[in-house]
Motif scaffolding. Structure first.
Motif, mmCIF file in Angstrom:
data_model
loop_
_atom_site.group_PDB
_atom_site.id
_atom_site.type_symbol
_atom_site.label_atom_id
_atom_site.label_comp_id
_atom_site.label_asym_id
_atom_site.label_seq_id
_atom_site.Cartn_x
_atom_site.Cartn_y
_atom_site.Cartn_z
ATOM 1 N N VAL A 1 0.849 -1.187 0.000
ATOM 2 C CA VAL A 1 0.000 0.000 0.000
ATOM 3 C C VAL A 1 0.888 1.241 0.000
ATOM 4 N N SER A 2 0.683 2.089 -0.979
ATOM 5 C CA SER A 2 1.485 3.309 -1.084
ATOM 6 C C SER A 2 0.682 4.512 -0.600
ATOM 7 N N GLY A 3 1.405 5.612 -0.407
ATOM 8 C CA GLY A 3 0.723 6.846 -0.046
ATOM 9 C C GLY A 3 -0.240 7.292 -1.120
ATOM 10 N N ALA A 4 0.070 6.987 -2.388
ATOM 11 C CA ALA A 4 -0.814 7.359 -3.497
ATOM 12 C C ALA A 4 -2.153 6.635 -3.395
ATOM 13 N N VAL A 5 -2.138 5.352 -2.981
ATOM 14 C CA VAL A 5 -3.375 4.586 -2.839
ATOM 15 C C VAL A 5 -4.227 5.160 -1.702
ATOM 16 N N VAL A 6 -3.591 5.441 -0.567
ATOM 17 C CA VAL A 6 -4.319 6.007 0.565
ATOM 18 C C VAL A 6 -4.896 7.371 0.205
ATOM 19 N N ASP A 7 -4.118 8.174 -0.511
ATOM 20 C CA ASP A 7 -4.582 9.508 -0.907
ATOM 21 C C ASP A 7 -5.772 9.406 -1.861
ATOM 22 N N LEU A 8 -5.696 8.451 -2.804
ATOM 23 C CA LEU A 8 -6.799 8.261 -3.744
ATOM 24 C C LEU A 8 -8.074 7.845 -3.007
ATOM 25 N N ILE A 9 -7.939 6.938 -2.054
ATOM 26 C CA ILE A 9 -9.103 6.483 -1.279
ATOM 27 C C ILE A 9 -9.730 7.644 -0.524
ATOM 28 N N SER A 10 -8.898 8.471 0.109
ATOM 29 C CA SER A 10 -9.431 9.569 0.918
ATOM 30 C C SER A 10 -10.114 10.629 0.069
ATOM 31 N N ARG A 11 -9.682 10.769 -1.190
ATOM 32 C CA ARG A 11 -10.283 11.790 -2.064
ATOM 33 C C ARG A 11 -11.559 11.283 -2.742
ATOM 34 N N GLN A 12 -11.553 10.025 -3.188
ATOM 35 C CA GLN A 12 -12.675 9.508 -3.973
ATOM 36 C C GLN A 12 -13.846 9.034 -3.111
ATOM 37 N N TYR A 13 -13.557 8.553 -1.910
ATOM 38 C CA TYR A 13 -14.601 7.892 -1.129
ATOM 39 C C TYR A 13 -14.860 8.593 0.199
ATOM 40 N N ASP A 14 -14.628 9.880 0.247
ATOM 41 C CA ASP A 14 -14.795 10.631 1.492
ATOM 42 C C ASP A 14 -16.242 10.639 1.984
ATOM 43 N N LYS A 15 -17.215 10.425 1.074
ATOM 44 C CA LYS A 15 -18.625 10.445 1.477
ATOM 45 C C LYS A 15 -19.138 9.065 1.901
ATOM 46 N N PHE A 16 -18.353 8.006 1.642
ATOM 47 C CA PHE A 16 -18.829 6.646 1.914
ATOM 48 C C PHE A 16 -17.988 5.916 2.971
ATOM 49 N N LEU A 17 -16.682 6.142 2.980
ATOM 50 C CA LEU A 17 -15.773 5.296 3.750
ATOM 51 C C LEU A 17 -16.037 5.378 5.254
ATOM 52 N N THR A 18 -16.237 4.199 5.865
ATOM 53 C CA THR A 18 -16.421 4.124 7.321
ATOM 54 C C THR A 18 -15.325 3.292 7.984
ATOM 55 N N HIS A 19 -14.697 2.353 7.253
ATOM 56 C CA HIS A 19 -13.682 1.476 7.832
ATOM 57 C C HIS A 19 -12.436 1.444 6.943
ATOM 58 N N PHE A 20 -11.289 1.670 7.552
ATOM 59 C CA PHE A 20 -10.003 1.539 6.850
ATOM 60 C C PHE A 20 -9.067 0.750 7.755
ATOM 61 N N ILE A 21 -8.625 -0.431 7.258
ATOM 62 C CA ILE A 21 -7.778 -1.318 8.055
ATOM 63 C C ILE A 21 -6.527 -1.654 7.258
ATOM 64 N N LEU A 22 -5.376 -1.479 7.888
ATOM 65 C CA LEU A 22 -4.088 -1.767 7.257
ATOM 66 C C LEU A 22 -3.331 -2.720 8.167
ATOM 67 N N MET A 23 -3.061 -3.939 7.662
ATOM 68 C CA MET A 23 -2.381 -4.950 8.464
ATOM 69 C C MET A 23 -1.132 -5.440 7.754
ATOM 70 N N ASN A 24 -0.075 -5.675 8.548
ATOM 71 C CA ASN A 24 1.156 -6.240 8.018
ATOM 72 C C ASN A 24 1.674 -7.228 9.042
ATOM 73 N N ASP A 25 1.889 -8.479 8.614
ATOM 74 C CA ASP A 25 2.233 -9.530 9.562
ATOM 75 C C ASP A 25 3.685 -9.985 9.483
ATOM 76 N N VAL A 26 4.512 -9.298 8.696
ATOM 77 C CA VAL A 26 5.906 -9.716 8.626
ATOM 78 C C VAL A 26 6.643 -9.341 9.888
ATOM 79 N N ILE A 27 7.575 -10.189 10.269
ATOM 80 C CA ILE A 27 8.371 -9.889 11.458
ATOM 81 C C ILE A 27 9.359 -8.768 11.153
ATOM 82 N N ASP A 28 9.944 -8.803 9.958
ATOM 83 C CA ASP A 28 10.889 -7.757 9.560
ATOM 84 C C ASP A 28 10.101 -6.536 9.107
ATOM 85 N N MET A 29 10.023 -5.521 9.927
ATOM 86 C CA MET A 29 9.190 -4.358 9.635
ATOM 87 C C MET A 29 9.842 -3.381 8.656
#
Length: 407
Positions: A347-375
């Motif tokens: 997930v890039s900053g461009a994807v997050v920015d696009l989501i926040s601009r296009q779906y500002d009237k609908f979005l209720t849940h945003f979840i970002l998970m990463n399970d790798v040990i090496d952060m």
């Protein structure tokens, strides 16, 4: 009873009255009370007391006798059945590899990474538990809701389950074929089914499964969920032509690569009732073997939302590249929830920015998970800017009620 000279006590009550008294107990209390005596046990498994069963099963041989007893008692009359296979006892390693190393998928011509004997035992037990559940409801004509949730997707961490693995636990594919036949038999025997959900269940649903449903049942179905990323090539579980039978669908869940522009046109037709919920699974394995070329375009989404004005979309993405997500996220999608879950988060900053601009009237849940040990591979969402995309997301999306970052 005292006038008749009979002993007064709980053991003297007629079965009908005992059943009525037990109807006020919660399900866990009924199960505990069933151990009191054989008379209570018989009364406690009266059909009217168990219209719904919600089971969370550990993939363990110790689970089988309890499951067989419960399904033998209730499977033939239960109206709503929900079974989830839990992964809390799964081993953390594949064929002896360290965590994170088992994620490698064999390339063309290469042997798949080996699974440990423990993994193979769990896979074998999983097939036996599925057979137990399906065989018990095969002749149930009262079934209204059937939900099956598998946890075998966790094996994706150690490479896609291949026929090599299945051949070791199911020689000649006899159990898999029996499971598929039982599932089709259940659909064929159904007379009241309105809810069918099968998510990440290993090779239960096939491209021919839904043809077992009669037209009257397909016409009255309200919820349909078919998620399976283990299908080879361009195989799909449902086609646009078959979707035309499901005119009363209010909720639909599919692999994103299977949800085509033609399907969107079918659902946008006035003959179909308005769709309320559309859940789409975007998986790197599916994108690898299928194409995004047939996905709905923006005009298809616009037509669909005109017919379904209350439609809300939920997208769950596993290990999907940012470039693919930028292609998928059309402006007219009424996106309410999005969940990124991965071992290699892209997930890039461009994807997050696009989501926040296009779906500002609908979005209720945003979840970002990463399970790798090496952060060190966790994405840098700042892109060397002063603004944090997640802060902007929370500011722009005024309906946002859940913002979760794990990892």
């Amino acid at each position: 009873m005292s006038v008749c000279g009979e002993a007064v006590g709980a053991g003297s009550l007629p079965s009908e009255l005992v059943v009525h008294i037990f109807s006020f107990l919660a399900a866990p209390d009924r199960l505990r009370a069933s151990a009191a005596c054989s008379h209570w046990r018989e009364c406690l498994f009266y059909p009217a007391l168990w219209p719904r069963l919600r089971l969370s099963l550990r993939v363990s041989p110790a689970e089988r006798p309890r499951l067989e007893f419960l399904m033998r008692k209730c499977g033939w009359f239960v109206r709503e059945l929900r079974v989830q296979f839990a992964a809390d006892n799964y081993p953390t390693g594949g064929g002896g590899a360290a965590a994170g190393e088992g994620a490698a998928v064999a390339g063309d011509g290469e042997a798949p990474p080996p699974l440990s004997p423990r993994w193979l035992d769990l896979l074998r037990t999983y097939l036996e538990l599925v057979l137990c559940v399906l065989s018990s409801v095969r002749n149930n004509r009262n079934l209204q809701k059937l939900s099956l949730f598998g946890d075998i997707s966790i094996l994706q961490q150690h490479g896609t389950i291949s026929n090599t693995y299945l051949g070791k636990v199911d020689p000649d594919g006899k159990k898999i074929k029996q499971i598929q036949q039982l599932f089709e038999e259940i659909l064929g025997n159904s007379r009241q089914l309105k809810w069918l959900s099968c998510g990440l269940m290993l090779q239960i649903v096939t491209p021919t499964s839904l043809s077992s449903l009669s037209n009257p049942i397909a016409n009255t179905m309200e919820h349909l969920s078919l998620l399976d990323n283990h299908l080879p090539g361009n195989t799909t579980l449902i086609t646009a032509v078959e979707l035309e039978r499901f005119v009363n669908l209010r909720s639909l869940a599919l692999d994103f690569c299977d949800f085509t522009a033609e399907m969107a046109r079918v659902l946008a037709d006035s003959n179909h009732v308005p769709l309320h919920r559309l859940s789409l699974l975007v998986h790197s394995v599916s994108i690898m073997h299928k194409s995004l070329d047939n996905m709905p375009k923006d005009e298809n989404w616009q037509a669909l939302t005109r017919n379904s004005t209350n439609l809300r979309v939920y997208i769950m993405a596993f290990d999907v590249k940012s470039d693919d997500m930028l292609r998928i996220l059309k402006p007219s999608i009424p996106l309410e929830r999005i969940h990124f879950d991965s071992y290699v988060t892209c997930v890039s900053g461009a994807v997050v920015d696009l989501i926040s601009r296009q779906y500002d009237k609908f979005l209720t849940h945003f979840i970002l998970m990463n399970d790798v040990i090496d952060m060190s591979t966790f994405p840098d969402l700042s892109d060397n800017r002063n603004e944090d995309p997640l802060v902007l997301l929370a500011w722009r999306c005024t309906r946002l009620s859940l913002l979760a970052v794990h990892g």
